[in-house]
Motif scaffolding. Structure first.
Motif, PDB file in Angstrom:
ATOM      1  N   MET A 146     -16.000   5.079  -5.369  1.00 49.85           N
ATOM      2  CA  MET A 146     -16.441   5.901  -4.246  1.00 49.85           C
ATOM      3  C   MET A 146     -17.823   6.451  -4.513  1.00 49.85           C
ATOM      4  SD  MET A 146     -14.174   5.503  -2.136  1.00 49.85           S
ATOM      5  CE  MET A 146     -14.608   6.645  -0.854  1.00 49.85           C
TER       6      MET A 146
ATOM      7  N   PHE B 157     -10.877   4.959   2.354  1.00 49.73           N
ATOM      8  CA  PHE B 157      -9.567   5.510   2.680  1.00 49.73           C
ATOM      9  C   PHE B 157      -9.427   5.669   4.187  1.00 49.73           C
ATOM     10  CE2 PHE B 157      -5.683   7.631   1.835  1.00 49.73           C
ATOM     11  CZ  PHE B 157      -5.545   8.583   2.820  1.00 49.73           C
TER      12      PHE B 157
ATOM     13  N   MET C 261     -20.996  -1.116 -11.813  1.00 52.11           N
ATOM     14  CA  MET C 261     -20.454  -1.979 -10.772  1.00 52.11           C
ATOM     15  C   MET C 261     -21.450  -2.020  -9.619  1.00 52.11           C
ATOM     16  SD  MET C 261     -17.942  -3.787 -10.233  1.00 52.11           S
ATOM     17  CE  MET C 261     -16.225  -3.745 -10.441  1.00 52.11           C
TER      18      MET C 261
ATOM     19  N   PHE D  94     -10.970  -6.284  -7.166  1.00 49.28           N
ATOM     20  CA  PHE D  94     -12.337  -5.823  -6.929  1.00 49.28           C
ATOM     21  C   PHE D  94     -12.322  -4.317  -6.966  1.00 49.28           C
ATOM     22  CE2 PHE D  94     -15.690  -4.407  -4.171  1.00 49.28           C
ATOM     23  CZ  PHE D  94     -16.735  -5.251  -4.446  1.00 49.28           C
ATOM     24  N   CYS D  95     -13.123  -3.751  -7.817  1.00 53.54           N
ATOM     25  CA  CYS D  95     -13.098  -2.302  -7.920  1.00 53.54           C
ATOM     26  C   CYS D  95     -14.299  -1.693  -7.242  1.00 53.54           C
ATOM     27  CB  CYS D  95     -13.053  -1.897  -9.396  1.00 53.54           C
ATOM     28  SG  CYS D  95     -12.924  -0.119  -9.600  1.00 53.54           S
ATOM     29  N   LEU D  96     -14.047  -0.852  -6.277  1.00 59.87           N
ATOM     30  CA  LEU D  96     -15.156  -0.210  -5.580  1.00 59.87           C
ATOM     31  C   LEU D  96     -15.097   1.269  -5.862  1.00 59.87           C
ATOM     32  CD1 LEU D  96     -17.426  -0.656  -3.392  1.00 59.87           C
ATOM     33  CD2 LEU D  96     -15.779   0.246  -1.796  1.00 59.87           C
TER      34      LEU D  96
ATOM     35  N   THR E  69      -8.436  -9.589  -1.468  1.00 58.71           N
ATOM     36  CA  THR E  69      -8.393 -10.302  -0.196  1.00 58.71           C
ATOM     37  C   THR E  69      -7.471 -11.498  -0.307  1.00 58.71           C
ATOM     38  OG1 THR E  69     -10.154 -11.778  -0.795  1.00 58.71           O
ATOM     39  CG2 THR E  69     -10.777  -9.717   0.246  1.00 58.71           C
ATOM     40  N   ARG E  70      -7.174 -12.075   0.828  1.00 59.27           N
ATOM     41  CA  ARG E  70      -6.309 -13.255   0.816  1.00 59.27           C
ATOM     42  C   ARG E  70      -7.033 -14.457   0.240  1.00 59.27           C
ATOM     43  NH1 ARG E  70      -1.944 -13.550   3.950  1.00 59.27           N
ATOM     44  NH2 ARG E  70      -2.434 -15.644   4.641  1.00 59.27           N
TER      45      ARG E  70
ATOM     46  N   LEU F 114       0.966   4.168   1.217  1.00 61.36           N
ATOM     47  CA  LEU F 114       0.591   5.188   2.186  1.00 61.36           C
ATOM     48  C   LEU F 114       1.747   5.279   3.154  1.00 61.36           C
ATOM     49  CD1 LEU F 114      -3.109   4.563   3.211  1.00 61.36           C
ATOM     50  CD2 LEU F 114      -2.185   6.531   2.032  1.00 61.36           C
TER      51      LEU F 114
ATOM     52  N   MET G  81      -5.056   0.647   9.998  1.00 59.72           N
ATOM     53  CA  MET G  81      -3.601   0.599  10.119  1.00 59.72           C
ATOM     54  C   MET G  81      -3.150   1.275  11.404  1.00 59.72           C
ATOM     55  SD  MET G  81      -2.727   1.283   6.169  1.00 59.72           S
ATOM     56  CE  MET G  81      -1.179   2.070   6.536  1.00 59.72           C
TER      57      MET G  81
ATOM     58  N   HIS H 239      -9.278  -3.652  -4.137  1.00 56.44           N
ATOM     59  CA  HIS H 239      -9.014  -4.538  -3.006  1.00 56.44           C
ATOM     60  C   HIS H 239      -8.674  -5.919  -3.496  1.00 56.44           C
ATOM     61  CE1 HIS H 239     -10.582  -2.199   0.479  1.00 56.44           C
ATOM     62  NE2 HIS H 239     -11.098  -1.509  -0.510  1.00 56.44           N
TER      63      HIS H 239
ATOM     64  N   THR I  10      -7.457  -7.606   5.855  1.00 54.40           N
ATOM     65  CA  THR I  10      -6.828  -8.591   6.728  1.00 54.40           C
ATOM     66  C   THR I  10      -5.332  -8.369   6.769  1.00 54.40           C
ATOM     67  OG1 THR I  10      -6.276 -10.296   5.115  1.00 54.40           O
ATOM     68  CG2 THR I  10      -8.524 -10.293   5.935  1.00 54.40           C
ATOM     69  N   HIS I  11      -4.765  -8.835   7.837  1.00 50.16           N
ATOM     70  CA  HIS I  11      -3.336  -8.672   8.059  1.00 50.16           C
ATOM     71  C   HIS I  11      -2.863  -9.888   8.824  1.00 50.16           C
ATOM     72  CE1 HIS I  11       0.354  -6.467   9.125  1.00 50.16           C
ATOM     73  NE2 HIS I  11       0.201  -6.951  10.324  1.00 50.16           N
TER      74      HIS I  11
ATOM     75  N   LEU J   3      -3.502  -5.956  -0.391  1.00 52.21           N
ATOM     76  CA  LEU J   3      -4.440  -4.896  -0.787  1.00 52.21           C
ATOM     77  C   LEU J   3      -4.207  -4.333  -2.180  1.00 52.21           C
ATOM     78  CD1 LEU J   3      -5.034  -2.850   2.456  1.00 52.21           C
ATOM     79  CD2 LEU J   3      -6.671  -4.199   1.193  1.00 52.21           C
TER      80      LEU J   3
ATOM     81  N   LEU K 144     -10.625   2.497  -5.341  1.00 50.55           N
ATOM     82  CA  LEU K 144      -9.684   1.674  -4.590  1.00 50.55           C
ATOM     83  C   LEU K 144      -9.821   0.236  -5.060  1.00 50.55           C
ATOM     84  CD1 LEU K 144      -7.979   2.442  -2.097  1.00 50.55           C
ATOM     85  CD2 LEU K 144      -9.769   1.470  -0.718  1.00 50.55           C
TER      86      LEU K 144
ATOM     87  N   PHE L 120       0.838  -1.177   0.000  1.00 55.48           N
ATOM     88  CA  PHE L 120       0.000   0.000   0.000  1.00 55.48           C
ATOM     89  C   PHE L 120       0.875   1.228   0.000  1.00 55.48           C
ATOM     90  CE2 PHE L 120      -4.379   0.171   0.102  1.00 55.48           C
ATOM     91  CZ  PHE L 120      -4.767   1.393   0.604  1.00 55.48           C
TER      92      PHE L 120
ATOM     93  N   CYS M 115       2.123  -5.363   6.149  1.00 56.22           N
ATOM     94  CA  CYS M 115       2.203  -5.910   4.806  1.00 56.22           C
ATOM     95  C   CYS M 115       0.810  -6.358   4.435  1.00 56.22           C
ATOM     96  CB  CYS M 115       3.184  -7.079   4.815  1.00 56.22           C
ATOM     97  SG  CYS M 115       3.373  -7.859   3.222  1.00 56.22           S
ATOM     98  N   PHE M 116       0.109  -5.552   3.714  1.00 57.20           N
ATOM     99  CA  PHE M 116      -1.295  -5.824   3.471  1.00 57.20           C
ATOM    100  C   PHE M 116      -1.533  -6.454   2.125  1.00 57.20           C
ATOM    101  CE2 PHE M 116      -3.166  -3.708   7.062  1.00 57.20           C
ATOM    102  CZ  PHE M 116      -2.170  -2.852   7.449  1.00 57.20           C
TER     103      PHE M 116
ATOM    104  N   VAL N 273      -3.089   4.866  -3.498  1.00 52.13           N
ATOM    105  CA  VAL N 273      -4.172   5.748  -3.082  1.00 52.13           C
ATOM    106  C   VAL N 273      -3.600   7.135  -2.913  1.00 52.13           C
ATOM    107  CG1 VAL N 273      -5.802   6.271  -1.255  1.00 52.13           C
ATOM    108  CG2 VAL N 273      -5.405   3.904  -1.923  1.00 52.13           C
TER     109      VAL N 273
ATOM    110  N   PRO O 193     -14.461  -6.362   0.592  1.00 51.54           N
ATOM    111  CA  PRO O 193     -13.967  -7.497   1.371  1.00 51.54           C
ATOM    112  C   PRO O 193     -13.232  -6.993   2.605  1.00 51.54           C
ATOM    113  CG  PRO O 193     -12.653  -7.193  -0.603  1.00 51.54           C
ATOM    114  CD  PRO O 193     -13.790  -6.228  -0.695  1.00 51.54           C
ATOM    115  N   PRO O 194     -13.210  -7.793   3.649  1.00 53.17           N
ATOM    116  CA  PRO O 194     -12.572  -7.330   4.886  1.00 53.17           C
ATOM    117  C   PRO O 194     -11.078  -7.131   4.695  1.00 53.17           C
ATOM    118  CG  PRO O 194     -13.194  -9.648   5.068  1.00 53.17           C
ATOM    119  CD  PRO O 194     -13.763  -9.144   3.786  1.00 53.17           C
TER     120      PRO O 194
END
Lengths: 321, 284
Positions: free
Chosen positions: A44, B36, B1, A40-42, A33-34, A6, B43, A31, B10-11, A17, A29, A4, A14-15, A22, B7-8
């Motif tokens: 705003m 954001f 869309m 995945f486009c979200l 996921t694991r 930021l 974080m 995303h 995670t870390h 993501l 944004l 990321f 270590c995400f 951003v 999605p959540p």
């Protein structure tokens, strides 16, 4: 795994993501996921549903209803449960009581944001919310974050045996502290029966073979000045919790003590989450970090000193003070 | 869309106590409004000293994870309360399991970090008075009379908590760290030498100090005079003076009762230091 872009303060972050950096909140944004590898486009511009709100009219401020709002992530049913809960109603009742913040009219409750609801099965366990209360004169807002869990009861159990006095405590894993804590047995009062049904107290009953009758107990917190509400508040700056502290004192045969002490040295064979411990009362004040223990000691010692403990004449194996 | 919920976040955390079983740290949906801000708050939560201290407690010698009997599998970050730029409170749910039985331990945490409270005793004209603060406490719905308390300022080693500063200003007493006696230091080391107000739900640990000094009668009279005045300036914290003999019955505040227990028991067992200081300094 993507990094990321930021400013990061920790080197271990270590995400899994974003693919794109951003730059500003208004950009979309990505995303990842694991679990799913699909980006995945979200956007705003995707509207989030309007927040759940509920208007409350309080007698103390009839022309200025309170807006109760659900924070994003709080479901409809959780929001309804929260508003209807005895936790929330009791808090509103406290606010409007004779000694309550809203009683004088100097303060105004404008809004409550329900931030989270923790269910214990079918019932509400904890509530977290943020209340916006303003001083009418200055417009200053009072710090208003509340972790609500409701009232509890704790018991200082003193057993006299062979000329010594022992305190009966519980020891259990306490996740918020990260460790095991030695505490006064405590639990919630069962309104229906007037008996204690909290796990810790039940465990003590089973392990120590002592049945705790409400009638045999002395309410130490009832000795406080009525202006206090006759309960102790562990953490008034953040939590609504109020505790009644009872004293139970009785005589037991030496074997009871020996047996309890013997159990302590055994392993946690059955994954017992609560263990009963016996500590000589003389050493108790130094042996634990638990606030309930120290509060009970203060109340007991000061009440004893001032002759405020009742002297009940009971049968030899009943409570004595 | 279509507006699917994101999605959540995670870390993955690797703890020395369970190197082959990393902990999943997840953010609850809706930790904030915009994505954001949500990521930023999430974080901040993981990086916060609040969270790191909790992990440290878990893995310490006396910590839950020390023996290997328990395993931390997951942490769900439920909420972050910012006080300006810094994290004020954290709320999370930790899934910790007993290895042997598979039982999960109750794991909801309201994290706010450590605090310091001071039992201020002023001797004047043969009487001993306690100096307290009274303020609106929204969680209780009312005004509560308490021991002055606050956060320790790591930089200076002095107390900079609002309540303590207020007492300094109102009562004209400057609280020097050197003049204070750490009552919680008298506890057995196994306790961690701090008191825990609500171990079942909150990480808060408090150090309780004693400050005792002599003041002229006018100081007491002046402080008592201020009490009867109205909250003219919308003061959120008011200083109150209570005769120490009555203190134990006058308040619902746990900090007061804990301090009284520590003070009285320590005094009884001769554990309070006897320092010879100049007449207007601390005496015990």
């Amino acid at each position: 795994m993507f990094f990321f872009k930021l400013p990061l303060h920790s080197s271990m972050s270590c995400f899994a993501l974003a693919k794109c950096s951003v730059i500003a909140p208004s950009l979309s944004l990505l995303h990842q996921t694991r679990r799913s590898r699909r980006p995945f486009c979200l956007k705003m511009s995707a509207e989030s549903p309007p927040p759940l709100t509920h208007s409350l009219v309080l007698p103390s401020q009839p022309s200025q209803p309170v807006q109760v709002v659900a924070a994003p992530g709080v479901s409809n049913s959780d929001f309804r449960s929260a508003i209807d809960s005895s936790l929330f109603k009791q808090w509103l009742k406290n606010l409007q009581s004779e000694t309550g913040i809203l009683a004088s009219g100097a303060f105004l409750l404008k809004r409550v944001l329900v931030q989270g609801v923790d269910m214990f099965g079918q019932r509400i366990g904890f509530l977290k919310f943020k209340a916006d209360i303003f001083c009418q004169q200055t417009g200053n807002k009072v710090p208003g974050i509340v972790f609500a869990r409701g009232p509890a009861v704790a018991v200082l159990i003193l057993l006299d045996s062979d000329g010594e006095t022992y305190a009966v405590l519980t020891e259990q894993v306490r996740v918020p502290t990260g460790r095991l804590v030695l505490e006064l047995p405590a639990g919630m009062l069962d309104d229906d029966k007037g008996d204690f049904v909290g796990t810790a107290v039940r465990e003590v009953e089973e392990e120590a073979g002592i049945h705790l009758n409400l009638e045999d107990m002395v309410d130490l917190t009832a000795l406080l000045d009525p202006s206090t509400g006759c309960r102790v508040i562990p953490s008034p700056g953040g939590c609504d919790e109020e505790i009644s502290v009872f004293l139970y004192r009785g005589y037991v045969d030496k074997e009871v003590i020996t047996q309890l002490q013997g159990k302590e040295t055994g392993l946690r064979d059955h994954g017992e989450l609560i263990k009963v411990r016996v500590v000589p009362y003389a050493k108790l004040w130094r042996m634990t970090a638990d606030a309930k223990v120290l509060m009970a000691i203060a109340l007991y010692e000061m009440a004893k000193k001032e002759g405020l403990l009742p002297s009940k004449i009971l049968s030899p194996n009943s409570s004595i003070y």
